[in-house]
Design a protein around this motif. Structure first.
Motif, mmCIF file in Angstrom:
data_model
loop_
_atom_site.group_PDB
_atom_site.id
_atom_site.type_symbol
_atom_site.label_atom_id
_atom_site.label_comp_id
_atom_site.label_asym_id
_atom_site.label_seq_id
_atom_site.Cartn_x
_atom_site.Cartn_y
_atom_site.Cartn_z
ATOM 1 N N ILE A 134 0.843 -1.207 0.000
ATOM 2 C CA ILE A 134 0.000 0.000 0.000
ATOM 3 C C ILE A 134 0.874 1.253 0.000
ATOM 4 N N TYR A 135 1.949 1.238 0.746
ATOM 5 C CA TYR A 135 2.850 2.393 0.794
ATOM 6 C C TYR A 135 3.483 2.636 -0.578
ATOM 7 N N ARG A 136 3.924 1.570 -1.246
ATOM 8 C CA ARG A 136 4.500 1.712 -2.587
ATOM 9 C C ARG A 136 3.454 2.252 -3.573
ATOM 10 N N GLN A 137 2.223 1.742 -3.487
ATOM 11 C CA GLN A 137 1.152 2.244 -4.350
ATOM 12 C C GLN A 137 0.904 3.733 -4.088
ATOM 13 N N LEU A 138 0.922 4.118 -2.830
ATOM 14 C CA LEU A 138 0.727 5.519 -2.455
ATOM 15 C C LEU A 138 1.850 6.388 -3.021
ATOM 16 N N GLU A 139 3.087 5.928 -2.877
ATOM 17 C CA GLU A 139 4.225 6.688 -3.400
ATOM 18 C C GLU A 139 4.144 6.833 -4.917
ATOM 19 N N GLU A 140 3.752 5.744 -5.617
ATOM 20 C CA GLU A 140 3.617 5.802 -7.074
ATOM 21 C C GLU A 140 2.541 6.796 -7.468
ATOM 22 N N THR A 141 1.404 6.760 -6.772
ATOM 23 C CA THR A 141 0.307 7.677 -7.073
ATOM 24 C C THR A 141 0.738 9.119 -6.835
ATOM 25 N N LEU A 142 1.364 9.372 -5.692
ATOM 26 C CA LEU A 142 1.806 10.729 -5.378
ATOM 27 C C LEU A 142 2.913 11.170 -6.324
ATOM 28 N N GLY A 143 3.802 10.243 -6.668
ATOM 29 C CA GLY A 143 4.878 10.553 -7.607
ATOM 30 C C GLY A 143 4.335 10.911 -8.972
ATOM 31 N N ASN A 144 3.347 10.154 -9.449
ATOM 32 C CA ASN A 144 2.749 10.441 -10.750
ATOM 33 C C ASN A 144 1.989 11.759 -10.728
ATOM 34 N N GLN A 145 1.312 12.050 -9.625
ATOM 35 C CA GLN A 145 0.586 13.320 -9.517
ATOM 36 C C GLN A 145 1.575 14.476 -9.509
ATOM 37 N N GLY A 146 2.695 14.296 -8.829
ATOM 38 C CA GLY A 146 3.722 15.332 -8.780
ATOM 39 C C GLY A 146 4.314 15.582 -10.154
ATOM 40 N N GLN A 147 4.561 14.505 -10.926
ATOM 41 C CA GLN A 147 5.085 14.647 -12.271
ATOM 42 C C GLN A 147 4.077 15.346 -13.172
ATOM 43 N N ALA A 148 2.798 15.000 -13.028
ATOM 44 C CA ALA A 148 1.749 15.612 -13.829
ATOM 45 C C ALA A 148 1.653 17.108 -13.530
ATOM 46 N N SER A 149 1.741 17.478 -12.268
ATOM 47 C CA SER A 149 1.633 18.895 -11.918
ATOM 48 C C SER A 149 2.874 19.665 -12.407
ATOM 49 N N GLU A 150 4.040 18.990 -12.431
ATOM 50 C CA GLU A 150 5.241 19.645 -12.947
ATOM 51 C C GLU A 150 5.088 19.899 -14.441
ATOM 52 N N LEU A 151 4.470 18.944 -15.162
ATOM 53 C CA LEU A 151 4.256 19.116 -16.596
ATOM 54 C C LEU A 151 3.273 20.242 -16.880
ATOM 55 N N ASN A 152 2.316 20.436 -15.996
ATOM 56 C CA ASN A 152 1.310 21.479 -16.184
ATOM 57 C C ASN A 152 1.844 22.866 -15.869
ATOM 58 N N ASN A 153 2.977 22.962 -15.181
ATOM 59 C CA ASN A 153 3.531 24.281 -14.810
ATOM 60 C C ASN A 153 4.464 24.817 -15.846
#
Length: 153
Positions: A134-153
């Motif tokens: 669950i922790y790895r899934q959480l990190e992947e989700t947060l990591g992907n969201q962080g990458q997506a927000s970086e692309l949007n900036n």
């Protein structure tokens, strides 16, 4: 025994009794109050276990779904009652808890300690494996969201 560890132990024992007796979520609160009074004598911070229990009960269905996603080969009803409730505590602290108050690694370690103390021979490994997933899934989700927000900036 530390105050937080004792608090988690009282919450675990209350959840276990509620699960074992098939009580409604509201009825678990009464079990908890009794356990806090009898098992928590000398506990300085009674706010923490109350917040922990209230949070778990408020996120009950979400916690159960997360357990099922972290242990897909195990139907929820087939997971040992202790392990199931240790996971509810660990996942709540991991996902919904205050990360400054209880960092993710502490949440996992504390859940593993509860499993070692209250569970069976394989409980420690099972709880550690599910929470790690669950922790790895959480990190992947947060990591992907962080990458997506970086692309949007």
């Amino acid at each position: 025994m530390g105050s937080r560890h004792l608090s988690r132990s009282i919450v675990l024992q209350s959840l276990y009794e509620g699960d074992f007796r098939n009580l409604k979520l509201e009825e678990i609160k009464a079990v908890f109050e009794r356990n806090l009074e009898t098992l928590g004598r000398g506990l300085e911070d009674t706010d923490y276990p109350q917040r922990l229990l209230q949070g778990i009960l408020a996120h009950w269905d979400e916690l159960n779904k997360l357990i099922e996603s972290g242990a897909p080969e195990w139907p929820l009803e087939q997971i040992n009652i202790i392990d199931r409730n240790v996971l509810r505590i660990g996942i709540f602290e991991l996902i919904f808890g205050d990360k400054k108050e209880v960092p993710p690694k502490v949440a996992i370690n504390e859940a593993v300690e509860l499993a070692k103390h209250f569970g069976g021979d394989s409980s420690r490994r099972f709880v550690n494996g599910v929470l790690g997933t669950i922790y790895r899934q959480l990190e992947e989700t947060l990591g992907n969201q962080g990458q997506a927000s970086e692309l949007n900036n």
